[in-house]
Design an enzyme around this catalytic site. Structure first.
Site, short mmCIF file in Angstrom:
data_model
loop_
_atom_site.label_atom_id
_atom_site.label_comp_id
_atom_site.label_asym_id
_atom_site.label_seq_id
_atom_site.Cartn_x
_atom_site.Cartn_y
_atom_site.Cartn_z
N GLU A 99 12.25 30.84 66.63
CA GLU A 99 12.76 31.75 65.35
C GLU A 99 13.69 30.14 64.63
OE1 GLU A 99 13.10 33.71 63.15
OE2 GLU A 99 13.69 35.70 63.99
N ASP A 103 20.51 36.52 63.86
CA ASP A 103 21.69 36.90 63.09
C ASP A 103 22.07 38.49 63.85
OD1 ASP A 103 23.56 37.63 61.31
OD2 ASP A 103 22.29 38.05 59.49
N LYS A 131 23.69 33.07 64.56
CA LYS A 131 25.30 33.58 64.21
C LYS A 131 25.38 34.50 64.96
CE LYS A 131 23.36 34.21 59.80
NZ LYS A 131 23.62 34.54 58.16
N PHE A 152 25.46 32.99 54.78
CA PHE A 152 23.88 32.92 54.55
C PHE A 152 23.73 31.20 54.36
CE2 PHE A 152 20.28 33.14 52.15
CZ PHE A 152 19.46 34.08 52.80
N VAL A 153 22.59 30.83 55.05
CA VAL A 153 22.20 29.51 54.92
C VAL A 153 20.65 29.44 54.44
CG1 VAL A 153 23.84 28.54 56.72
CG2 VAL A 153 21.51 29.34 57.50
N ASP A 159 15.20 30.47 53.96
CA ASP A 159 15.05 30.80 52.36
C ASP A 159 16.03 31.73 52.00
OD1 ASP A 159 13.66 33.27 53.67
OD2 ASP A 159 13.47 33.75 51.92
N ARG A 165 13.10 26.74 51.41
CA ARG A 165 12.51 26.29 53.01
C ARG A 165 12.30 24.95 52.99
NH1 ARG A 165 11.12 31.56 54.91
NH2 ARG A 165 10.26 32.91 53.37
P1 XMP Z 1 18.26 39.64 62.50
O1 XMP Z 1 19.47 40.11 61.50
O2 XMP Z 1 17.26 40.31 62.70
O3 XMP Z 1 17.67 38.68 61.13
O4 XMP Z 1 18.72 38.80 63.60
C1 XMP Z 1 16.89 37.62 61.39
C2 XMP Z 1 16.01 37.09 60.49
O5 XMP Z 1 16.91 37.29 59.37
C3 XMP Z 1 16.68 36.27 58.43
N1 XMP Z 1 18.23 35.63 58.18
C4 XMP Z 1 18.40 34.67 57.43
N2 XMP Z 1 17.66 34.05 56.50
N3 XMP Z 1 19.45 32.63 55.97
C5 XMP Z 1 18.06 33.21 55.62
O6 XMP Z 1 17.41 32.33 55.07
C6 XMP Z 1 20.16 33.35 56.75
O7 XMP Z 1 21.48 32.98 56.71
C7 XMP Z 1 19.95 34.26 57.49
N4 XMP Z 1 20.27 35.32 58.16
C8 XMP Z 1 19.21 36.06 58.73
C9 XMP Z 1 15.83 35.30 58.85
O8 XMP Z 1 14.45 35.50 58.17
C10 XMP Z 1 15.75 35.91 60.42
O9 XMP Z 1 14.19 35.51 60.84
MG MG Z 2 13.94 35.21 55.35
#
Ligand code: XMP
Ligand code: MG
Length: 181
Positions: A99, A103, A131, A152-153, A159, A165
């Site tokens: 991954e 988050d 995170k 948010f990164v 992306d 990306r």
């Molecule tokens: P969860 O919340 O399910 O999310 O753990 C994981 C997916 O959420 C996207 N994600 C981000 N994408 N910057 C991004 O570009 C971020 O800071 C970020 N935080 C979560 C990502 O697609 C990841 O697979």
């Molecule tokens: Mg994404």
């Protein structure tokens, strides 16, 4: 030209190199005799997985899945959708999900459950960025590149509305980039 949109670099190219070296060493110790199946979660995994795989001196197999929980924008909607399923059976395999970021934990947790349900012998997660403050579901990835605060990164796979990306590092966008629309 992309650099002008970046407020701050959070994980530099050099730090990424060090992270990949450390993670690949750990993964080789744990998996060298297991012929693991690396499952990349598209599209964010691409730069990280590509660099990581090249450091792994062992037999392994590669497959991809595309799941989504974010529908553009910067906030999670909570629902996880399989947009493209695996082309390789996981039954009896040691799986390493790869991954870009964990988050809330919802996406990865749903995929881990699914692959276990399909009969994987083990399912572990390697993520470049974690995170932990964003967790809604209790989930701890086995291999973590770096922990960052709840910001948010973008970059190195991550992306904002499908852009950035291709940045070679992970950074934070300037606020005006979001307010442009
Ligand atoms: P969860 O919340 O399910 O999310 O753990 C994981 C997916 O959420 C996207 N994600 C981000 N994408 N910057 C991004 O570009 C971020 O800071 C970020 N935080 C979560 C990502 O697609 C990841 O697979
Ligand atoms: Mg994404």
């Amino acid at each position: 030209m992309l650099e002008k949109d970046i407020e701050k670099v959070l994980v530099s190219e050099n730090e990424i190199k060090e992270i990949i070296h450390r993670l690949s060493t750990e993964i080789m110790q744990d998996y060298h005799d297991k012929f693991p199946l690396f499952v990349g979660l598209l599209k964010g995994c691409v730069p990280f997985m590509s660099d990581l795989l090249k450091e792994l001196d062992m037999h392994l197999e590669v497959a991809f899945m595309n799941v989504s929980s974010y529908h553009g924008g910067i906030e999670s909607t909570g629902d996880v959708k399989i947009d493209m399923d695996l082309g390789t059976p996981v039954k009896g395999r040691h799986v390493l999900l790869t991954e870009d970021i964990v988050d809330t934990g919802r996406t990865i947790n749903a995929v881990v459950d699914l692959l276990k349900y399909r009969g994987a012998l083990s399912v572990n997660v390697v993520t470049l960025v974690d995170k932990p403050e964003g967790r809604i579901i209790d989930f701890v990835p086995r291999y973590v590149g770096i922990e960052i605060p709840k910001v948010f990164v973008v970059g190195y796979g991550l992306d904002y509305e499908e852009r950035y990306r291709n940045l070679p590092y992970v950074g934070v966008l300037k606020p005006e980039v979001y307010s442009k629309e």
